[in-house]
Design an enzyme around this catalytic site. Structure first.
Site, PDB file in Angstrom:
ATOM      1  N   GLU A  32      73.687  14.453 -64.170  1.00 56.76           N
ATOM      2  CA  GLU A  32      74.441  15.700 -63.624  1.00 56.76           C
ATOM      3  C   GLU A  32      74.483  17.040 -64.057  1.00 56.76           C
ATOM      4  O   GLU A  32      75.079  17.869 -64.340  1.00 56.76           O
ATOM      5  CB  GLU A  32      76.363  15.503 -64.589  1.00 56.76           C
ATOM      6  N   GLU A  39      78.275   6.939 -60.951  1.00 62.35           N
ATOM      7  CA  GLU A  39      79.168   6.176 -61.746  1.00 62.35           C
ATOM      8  C   GLU A  39      80.905   6.184 -61.401  1.00 62.35           C
ATOM      9  O   GLU A  39      81.671   6.498 -61.349  1.00 62.35           O
ATOM     10  CB  GLU A  39      79.416   7.609 -62.747  1.00 62.35           C
TER      11      GLU A  39
HETATM   12  C1  GLA Z   1      79.564  11.923 -66.759  1.00 60.84           C
HETATM   13  C2  GLA Z   1      78.447  11.579 -67.310  1.00 60.84           C
HETATM   14  C3  GLA Z   1      78.546  10.016 -68.464  1.00 60.84           C
HETATM   15  C4  GLA Z   1      79.042  10.038 -69.277  1.00 60.84           C
HETATM   16  C5  GLA Z   1      80.485  10.375 -68.052  1.00 60.84           C
HETATM   17  C6  GLA Z   1      81.642   9.746 -68.366  1.00 60.84           C
HETATM   18  O1  GLA Z   1      79.516  10.978 -65.919  1.00 60.84           O
HETATM   19  O2  GLA Z   1      77.272  11.574 -66.718  1.00 60.84           O
HETATM   20  O3  GLA Z   1      76.856   9.986 -69.252  1.00 60.84           O
HETATM   21  O4  GLA Z   1      79.322  11.013 -69.955  1.00 60.84           O
HETATM   22  O5  GLA Z   1      80.551  11.297 -67.650  1.00 60.84           O
HETATM   23  O6  GLA Z   1      81.967   8.845 -69.601  1.00 60.84           O
END
Ligand code: GLA
Length: 605
Positions: A161, A235
């Site tokens: 991210e 995700e």
């Molecule tokens: C983001 C991050 C993960 C986690 C999620 C929330 O997408 O990439 O590592 O922190 O948020 O659970």
């Protein structure tokens, strides 16, 4: 096309071994699940109809001190990936170096912060050098497990991210090069949320998206950015994490399955984050700061398809039903549930005050001014990473203590070892009682978890990070004790003759010892501490994590494999309010819950 070709993204769908392939993945972090249960959780993943395991790699655990590496036991990444392959799963590796993941400092080692100019997640030379050394160790561990070498790893994620951080244009090419220059040839991916996608990604790397709902035309947005490429939700948030002092978050099974079903119908690849969350054992949970600092709880249940203790939830069964429609063969049987026990209540037998325990800590460091925990000369000059730090000095009168937001994150304040109040990231002033002569002022500061998400990563130094004033006068002449409560310290405590048996003479903060007798083979259980205040629990030396009466978490998961038949030592470190009993339950109760849809930051999801 060759049968030995790995994952490719050359058209609107993936191919693997030359055949169209859809990723139906799930995340399980090996570092959040006792090793003895890796197989059980992965078998449950297979039985749910998933074909790919994804996992982050936590740099802070693999390199606890600069240049000291650990890929053994609970951190045996090679064994974990190999096991996944043996059970018929492909693997997508997410090696960071930053992973977010509700993990202290997003997985970055705290010793990086010893450099006062450190700029994490940038091409700042001090960060680049540390990443290079780490990847020099990590990549040889995983390289033999790549598809091209006959292993299960079909793709590797570049950072995590970064579009939401985006401080340095050179950084993503650097991380990509870290992988490629060390011989990683599998497909590379980036992963960003809807907002982050705009600034995320890097040349020649497939973009994927993170989401929970299909609002904002998120997937179209990804498709527009990247035409003629496979679409993937890297995700898909199956639930959400909890923070202290707020309700337990849930994402209803039916709501979740409706979205997953739509994603699958659209032919999009998916990874369930989390498939099984597990536990942020020890002091590993992080914190979120979107304007207000909020530390996360120990449990990483996440309201995921497999619960914290590995139970198949209704979500699991609905998903299994859904995924089975995408398989021509019958799915494997679901493994039987792991037995749990509500052991009989145990009573505290002995106690040891924090002040008496200082004999077993390293000698205090003397410093005129307070020193933050990362910069203490302990742990072979890597500083203190986690836990508590005690700062002591002398005062001669009462008046008002001003911490000026230099306490990270919470300090219990004592005068002559009597509790007088608490300072934290919200409360910066405390009136000390009047008294005569020289008195000892003690501040027991807890690192409640470094922020793992947000722009403030460089400001995550803990302990006391600046001067503390008594009225206008700067306090000086500190004795600083590192109380990271690592296994060696707990062992020294156990062997000490300082323990006292009369509970009436007990004081807090202190350590409280009970013996749990286990008849027959040990089973999983949950510890609960009604009547206690706040602290951490150690069983046979293993730090299970934090408890706090404010909840939402009121039960700590205690895995059976960490118990033995016969006697087990349970030590509770309590800051303020001890009780005489420790209770055990078969199941945790989550108390008040809130639907993730109702959370204020829901627009992020
Ligand atoms: C983001 C991050 C993960 C986690 C999620 C929330 O997408 O990439 O590592 O922190 O948020 O659970």
């Amino acid at each position: 096309m060759s049968g030995s070709e790995g994952l490719r993204a050359n058209s609107s769908h993936f191919t693997l071994e030359g055949q169209p392939f859809r990723i139906q993945g799930g995340s399980i972090h090996y570092f959040r699940v006792p090793r003895a249960y890796w197989e059980d959780r992965l078998l449950k993943m297979r039985a749910c109809g998933l074909n790919t395991l994804t996992t982050f790699v936590p740099w802070n655990l693999h390199e606890p001190e600069r240049g000291l590496f650990n890929f053994q036991d609970q951190l045996d990444l090679k064994a974990y990936v190999t096991l996944a392959a043996d059970l018929g799963l492909w693997v997508i590796l997410r090696p960071g170096p930053y992973i977010c993941a509700e993990w202290d400092l997003g997985g970055l080692p705290s010793w990086l912060l010893r450099d006062k100019d450190m700029q994490l997640r940038t091409t700042y030379p001090g960060f680049v050098d540390a990443v290079n050394l780490y990847f020099d160790k990590l990549i040889p561990v995983v390289k033999p497990l790549m598809f091209e070498n006959g292993g299960p790893i079909i793709a590797v994620q570049v950072e995590n991210e970064y579009g939401s951080y985006a401080k340095d244009d050179e950084y993503m090419p650097f991380v990509k090069n870290c992988l490629e220059s060390r011989g990683i040839k599998e497909l590379l991916l980036t992963s960003d949320n809807w907002e982050g996608l705009r600034y995320g990604g890097t040349e020649g790397v497939l973009k994927t998206i993170n989401l929970q709902r299909l609002s904002f035309g998120a997937i179209h947005h990804l498709a527009d950015m990247q035409p003629q490429k496979p679409l993937m939700v890297m995700e898909y948030w199956s639930g959400w994490f909890d923070v202290w002092g707020e309700h337990h978050r849930v994402f209803h099974a039916e709501d979740m399955v409706a979205v997953v079903s739509e994603i699958l119908e659209r032919g999009v690849s998916i990874n369930l984050y989390m498939f099984h969350g597990g536990t942020s054992f020890g002091f590993m949970s992080g914190a979120i700061d979107l304007g207000t600092y909020k530390p996360q709880v120990t449990s990483y249940d996440y309201d995921a398809p497999l619960s914290e203790a590995g139970d198949c939830t209704p979500k699991y069964h609905l998903l299994r039903n859904l995924f089975s429609q995408y398989h021509s063969e019958r799915l494997p049987e679901v493994p039987p549930p792991t037995e749990r026990r509500a052991y009989d209540t145990v009573l505290i037998q002995q106690h040891l005050s924090l002040w008496d325990s200082l004999l077993f800590a390293d000698k205090p460091y003397r410093s005129d001014r307070p020193v933050n925990m990362e910069n203490l000369p302990v742990n072979n000059n890597n500083g203190q990473s986690y836990g508590y730090t005690l700062y002591e000095t002398t005062v001669v009168h009462g008046e008002t203590l001003h911490s000026g937001n230099n306490i990270r994150d919470r300090a219990l304040v004592f005068v002559d070892r009597q509790y007088v109040g608490c300072l934290d990231y919200r409360t910066h002033e405390l009136v000390l009682p009047e008294g005569k002569g020289e008195r000892t002022l003690s501040l027991l500061v807890e690192n409640c978890g470094r922020v793992n998400y947000g722009k403030a990563l460089d400001e995550q130094r803990k302990g006391i990070v600046g001067d503390i004033l008594l009225n206008q006068t700067t306090l000086k002449g500190f004795n600083i004790f590192c109380l990271d409560m690592k296994p060696g310290f707990i062992r020294r405590l156990m062997n000490s003759s300082q323990w006292k048996s009369d509970f009436r003479s007990s004081s807090t903060p202190g350590f409280f010892l009970a013996i749990l007798h286990v008849d027959g083979p040990p089973r999983d259980t949950f510890i609960s501490l009604p009547g206690w205040g706040k602290g951490a629990v150690f069983v046979n030396g293993q730090n299970l994590g934090r408890y706090w009466f404010i909840g939402p978490q009121h039960y700590l998961y205690l895995p059976g494999p960490w118990l033995r038949s016969g006697e087990n030592q349970v030590i509770v470190f309590e800051e303020q309010k001890a009780d005489i009993k420790i209770l055990f339950a078969e199941n945790p109760e989550h108390g008040k819950t809130i639907d993730v849809y109702k959370l204020p930051f829901c627009s992020l999801l």
